[in-house]
Design a protein around this motif. Structure first.
Motif, PDB file in Angstrom:
ATOM      1  N   LYS A 153       8.259 -10.234  21.843  1.00  0.00           N
ATOM      2  CA  LYS A 153       8.679  -8.877  22.191  1.00  0.00           C
ATOM      3  C   LYS A 153       7.629  -7.849  21.756  1.00  0.00           C
ATOM      4  CE  LYS A 153      13.039  -8.906  20.637  1.00  0.00           C
ATOM      5  NZ  LYS A 153      14.452  -8.431  20.448  1.00  0.00           N
ATOM      6  N   GLY A 154       6.913  -8.157  20.689  1.00  0.00           N
ATOM      7  CA  GLY A 154       5.841  -7.259  20.272  1.00  0.00           C
ATOM      8  C   GLY A 154       4.678  -7.274  21.244  1.00  0.00           C
ATOM      9  N   ILE A 155       4.406  -8.458  21.816  1.00  0.00           N
ATOM     10  CA  ILE A 155       3.309  -8.587  22.772  1.00  0.00           C
ATOM     11  C   ILE A 155       3.705  -8.061  24.150  1.00  0.00           C
ATOM     12  CG2 ILE A 155       1.853 -10.261  23.993  1.00  0.00           C
ATOM     13  CD1 ILE A 155       2.077 -12.026  21.469  1.00  0.00           C
ATOM     14  N   ALA A 156       4.966  -8.330  24.529  1.00  0.00           N
ATOM     15  CA  ALA A 156       5.450  -7.937  25.856  1.00  0.00           C
ATOM     16  C   ALA A 156       6.642  -6.996  25.691  1.00  0.00           C
ATOM     17  CB  ALA A 156       5.835  -9.176  26.658  1.00  0.00           C
ATOM     18  N   PRO A 157       6.402  -5.687  25.521  1.00  0.00           N
ATOM     19  CA  PRO A 157       7.505  -4.748  25.281  1.00  0.00           C
ATOM     20  C   PRO A 157       8.398  -4.502  26.492  1.00  0.00           C
ATOM     21  CG  PRO A 157       5.407  -3.587  25.454  1.00  0.00           C
ATOM     22  CD  PRO A 157       5.086  -5.042  25.458  1.00  0.00           C
ATOM     23  N   ALA A 158       8.034  -5.043  27.639  1.00  0.00           N
ATOM     24  CA  ALA A 158       8.854  -4.904  28.850  1.00  0.00           C
ATOM     25  C   ALA A 158       8.572  -6.107  29.742  1.00  0.00           C
ATOM     26  CB  ALA A 158       8.537  -3.596  29.575  1.00  0.00           C
ATOM     27  N   GLY A 159       9.419  -6.270  30.764  1.00  0.00           N
ATOM     28  CA  GLY A 159       9.180  -7.328  31.737  1.00  0.00           C
ATOM     29  C   GLY A 159       9.958  -8.599  31.454  1.00  0.00           C
ATOM     30  N   THR A 160       9.578  -9.662  32.173  1.00  0.00           N
ATOM     31  CA  THR A 160      10.319 -10.924  32.142  1.00  0.00           C
ATOM     32  C   THR A 160      10.331 -11.545  30.748  1.00  0.00           C
ATOM     33  OG1 THR A 160       9.784 -11.348  34.453  1.00  0.00           O
ATOM     34  CG2 THR A 160      10.498 -13.223  33.142  1.00  0.00           C
ATOM     35  N   LEU A 161       9.166 -11.599  30.099  1.00  0.00           N
ATOM     36  CA  LEU A 161       9.111 -12.224  28.772  1.00  0.00           C
ATOM     37  C   LEU A 161       9.972 -11.458  27.776  1.00  0.00           C
ATOM     38  CD1 LEU A 161       5.370 -13.296  28.325  1.00  0.00           C
ATOM     39  CD2 LEU A 161       7.353 -14.763  28.701  1.00  0.00           C
ATOM     40  N   ASN A 162       9.975 -10.149  27.882  1.00  0.00           N
ATOM     41  CA  ASN A 162      10.795  -9.345  26.983  1.00  0.00           C
ATOM     42  C   ASN A 162      12.278  -9.624  27.192  1.00  0.00           C
ATOM     43  OD1 ASN A 162      12.374  -6.605  26.431  1.00  0.00           O
ATOM     44  ND2 ASN A 162      10.565  -6.659  25.096  1.00  0.00           N
ATOM     45  N   ARG A 163      12.694  -9.753  28.460  1.00  0.00           N
ATOM     46  CA  ARG A 163      14.105 -10.044  28.749  1.00  0.00           C
ATOM     47  C   ARG A 163      14.481 -11.431  28.253  1.00  0.00           C
ATOM     48  NH1 ARG A 163      12.652  -7.324  33.502  1.00  0.00           N
ATOM     49  NH2 ARG A 163      12.329  -9.284  34.627  1.00  0.00           N
ATOM     50  N   LEU A 164      13.569 -12.400  28.413  1.00  0.00           N
ATOM     51  CA  LEU A 164      13.835 -13.741  27.888  1.00  0.00           C
ATOM     52  C   LEU A 164      13.952 -13.710  26.359  1.00  0.00           C
ATOM     53  CD1 LEU A 164      11.503 -16.103  29.970  1.00  0.00           C
ATOM     54  CD2 LEU A 164      13.996 -15.982  30.042  1.00  0.00           C
ATOM     55  N   ALA A 165      13.080 -12.930  25.721  1.00  0.00           N
ATOM     56  CA  ALA A 165      13.119 -12.829  24.262  1.00  0.00           C
ATOM     57  C   ALA A 165      14.445 -12.241  23.791  1.00  0.00           C
ATOM     58  CB  ALA A 165      11.949 -11.990  23.757  1.00  0.00           C
ATOM     59  N   ASP A 166      14.951 -11.234  24.496  1.00  0.00           N
ATOM     60  CA  ASP A 166      16.255 -10.666  24.149  1.00  0.00           C
ATOM     61  C   ASP A 166      17.361 -11.717  24.268  1.00  0.00           C
ATOM     62  OD1 ASP A 166      15.680  -8.104  23.345  1.00  0.00           O
ATOM     63  OD2 ASP A 166      15.773  -7.267  25.367  1.00  0.00           O
ATOM     64  N   SER A 167      17.286 -12.522  25.325  1.00  0.00           N
ATOM     65  CA  SER A 167      18.295 -13.570  25.526  1.00  0.00           C
ATOM     66  C   SER A 167      18.240 -14.601  24.408  1.00  0.00           C
ATOM     67  CB  SER A 167      18.091 -14.254  26.877  1.00  0.00           C
ATOM     68  OG  SER A 167      18.267 -13.348  27.944  1.00  0.00           O
ATOM     69  N   ILE A 168      17.028 -14.965  24.003  1.00  0.00           N
ATOM     70  CA  ILE A 168      16.868 -15.948  22.928  1.00  0.00           C
ATOM     71  C   ILE A 168      17.375 -15.372  21.607  1.00  0.00           C
ATOM     72  CG2 ILE A 168      15.158 -17.174  21.515  1.00  0.00           C
ATOM     73  CD1 ILE A 168      13.525 -17.530  24.126  1.00  0.00           C
ATOM     74  N   ASP A 169      17.049 -14.110  21.324  1.00  0.00           N
ATOM     75  CA  ASP A 169      17.541 -13.471  20.098  1.00  0.00           C
ATOM     76  C   ASP A 169      19.070 -13.470  20.052  1.00  0.00           C
ATOM     77  OD1 ASP A 169      15.176 -12.965  18.844  1.00  0.00           O
ATOM     78  OD2 ASP A 169      15.025 -10.875  19.474  1.00  0.00           O
ATOM     79  N   GLY A 170      19.682 -13.116  21.190  1.00  0.00           N
ATOM     80  CA  GLY A 170      21.141 -13.102  21.245  1.00  0.00           C
ATOM     81  C   GLY A 170      21.729 -14.474  21.013  1.00  0.00           C
ATOM     82  N   PHE A 171      21.069 -15.491  21.550  1.00  0.00           N
ATOM     83  CA  PHE A 171      21.512 -16.880  21.369  1.00  0.00           C
ATOM     84  C   PHE A 171      21.433 -17.286  19.902  1.00  0.00           C
ATOM     85  CE2 PHE A 171      19.431 -21.234  21.302  1.00  0.00           C
ATOM     86  CZ  PHE A 171      20.619 -21.948  21.265  1.00  0.00           C
ATOM     87  N   LEU A 172      20.303 -17.001  19.251  1.00  0.00           N
ATOM     88  CA  LEU A 172      20.110 -17.414  17.863  1.00  0.00           C
ATOM     89  C   LEU A 172      21.059 -16.701  16.901  1.00  0.00           C
ATOM     90  CD1 LEU A 172      16.193 -17.551  17.659  1.00  0.00           C
ATOM     91  CD2 LEU A 172      17.772 -19.450  18.016  1.00  0.00           C
ATOM     92  N   LYS A 173      21.439 -15.477  17.228  1.00  0.00           N
ATOM     93  CA  LYS A 173      22.287 -14.686  16.340  1.00  0.00           C
ATOM     94  C   LYS A 173      23.779 -14.878  16.605  1.00  0.00           C
ATOM     95  CE  LYS A 173      18.767 -11.116  15.711  1.00  0.00           C
ATOM     96  NZ  LYS A 173      18.369  -9.716  15.998  1.00  0.00           N
ATOM     97  N   ASP A 174      24.110 -15.643  17.626  1.00  0.00           N
ATOM     98  CA  ASP A 174      25.514 -15.880  17.977  1.00  0.00           C
ATOM     99  C   ASP A 174      26.015 -17.094  17.199  1.00  0.00           C
ATOM    100  OD1 ASP A 174      27.974 -16.421  19.096  1.00  0.00           O
ATOM    101  OD2 ASP A 174      27.322 -16.139  21.162  1.00  0.00           O
ATOM    102  N   ALA A 175      26.852 -16.855  16.193  1.00  0.00           N
ATOM    103  CA  ALA A 175      27.324 -17.935  15.311  1.00  0.00           C
ATOM    104  C   ALA A 175      28.214 -18.934  16.028  1.00  0.00           C
ATOM    105  CB  ALA A 175      28.062 -17.349  14.116  1.00  0.00           C
TER     106      ALA A 175
END
Length: 294
Positions: A153-175
């Motif tokens: 997310k630091g490297i790609a602040p927008a776009g496809t990689l950023n959206r994938l990173a958000d999805s992964i973060d949500g997955f990892l933080k979902d207990a």
């Protein structure tokens, strides 16, 4: 707490991480269909179950348990194959010097795609009512792996990689979807690293630790008077003292993890030259009672 759909098993090297991952997968498979994803290049967990997958195609161990081998490089190749469907071109692209420069400029891209694969597998597992157990890297490398999406997310602040990173973060933080299991042995360094790993992934990454597994806990065989009587036996007496100390140290660790809100499960020491299905079933019964069925 209910077990999350994905159990990410990590710990200091030499603490029996792969053995614990295989035992958890085997125990879970008696209740629900389960997949063991082996991220270890040595595939120790898969080998303990009698399976040696050569690629990302699952291998059946039992009717309700399969094993799959995943590597960051293979996930990168699969990603390129998806976006460049003509195989001859995708192979040439992967071999090109220019593509090497691109991947070097995006540190962690292969690991990032591996996390995305795990997220997709977790979604499939939820639809199929199955569990996914991950034999993850040792704790230091595991923390780096789980931190990759933040770097992307630091490297790609927008776009496809950023959206994938958000999805992964949500997955990892979902207990309900993802949780870590941390292995250790009754040794100060292993316990300290387990505590540090749990704190790091919770505070920095928002990942819950489901349990800490104290592996290789010997039975308490001798009392103080018996140890004193054994003192003339030299090496045998020292071995008996070490075994008692390991048992007592394991008992002292649980309150330290309890203070962090983490339950500790002790697994017995297995006096065997190799770990196979019989030993995994014995460990699995302990895990079924204290982790899965609690």
């Amino acid at each position: 707490m209910m077990l999350p759909r994905v159990l990410f098993v990590t710990g200091k090297g030499g603490t029996g991480k792969s053995t614990v991952a295989a035992a958890i997968a085997l125990a879970l498979s008696h209740r629900r269909p389960t997949t063991l994803a082996d991220l270890d290049r040595r595939m120790s967990a898969a080998a303990a179950l009698g399976a040696m997958p050569e690629n990302s195609t699952p291998i059946k161990v039992t009717e309700s348990l399969d094993v799959i081998a995943l590597t960051p490089r293979a996930e990168l190749e699969a990603f390129i194959d998806r976006i460049v469907p003509i195989r001859a071109i995708s192979r040439r692209m992967l071999r090109s010097r220019t593509f090497g420069y691109v991947t070097a400029a995006l540190p962690g891209l292969e690991a990032f795609l591996l996390l995305e694969r795990l997220r997709i597998m977790a979604g499939d597992a939820a639809l199929e009512d199955r569990y996914l157990v991950i034999d993850a890297p040792a704790s230091g490398s595991a923390v780096e792996l789980l931190s990759v999406s933040s770097g992307v997310k630091g490297i790609a602040p927008a776009g496809t990689l950023n959206r994938l990173a958000d999805s992964i973060d949500g997955f990892l933080k979902d207990a309900t979807r993802f949780g870590a299991v941390i292995t250790m042995t009754p040794e100060d360094l292993a316990v300290r690293e387990a505590l540090e790993t749990a704190a790091t992934i919770r505070e920095r990454l928002g990942v819950v630790t489901v349990a800490a597994i104290m592996n290789c806990v010997p039975d308490l065989l001798f009392d103080t008077s018996e140890l004193a009587a054994m003192s003339p036996l030299g090496g045998h007496a020292r071995l008996a003292v070490r075994r008692n100390c390991a048992h007592e140290k394991a008992a002292l660790v649980a309150p330290r993890f309890a203070d962090a809100g983490i339950s500790t499960i002790n697994l017995p020491m297995m006096f065997t030259p190799a770990i196979g299905r019989v030993e995994l079933e014995k460990l699995g019964r302990v895990l079924d009672a204290k982790l899965i069925g609690r």
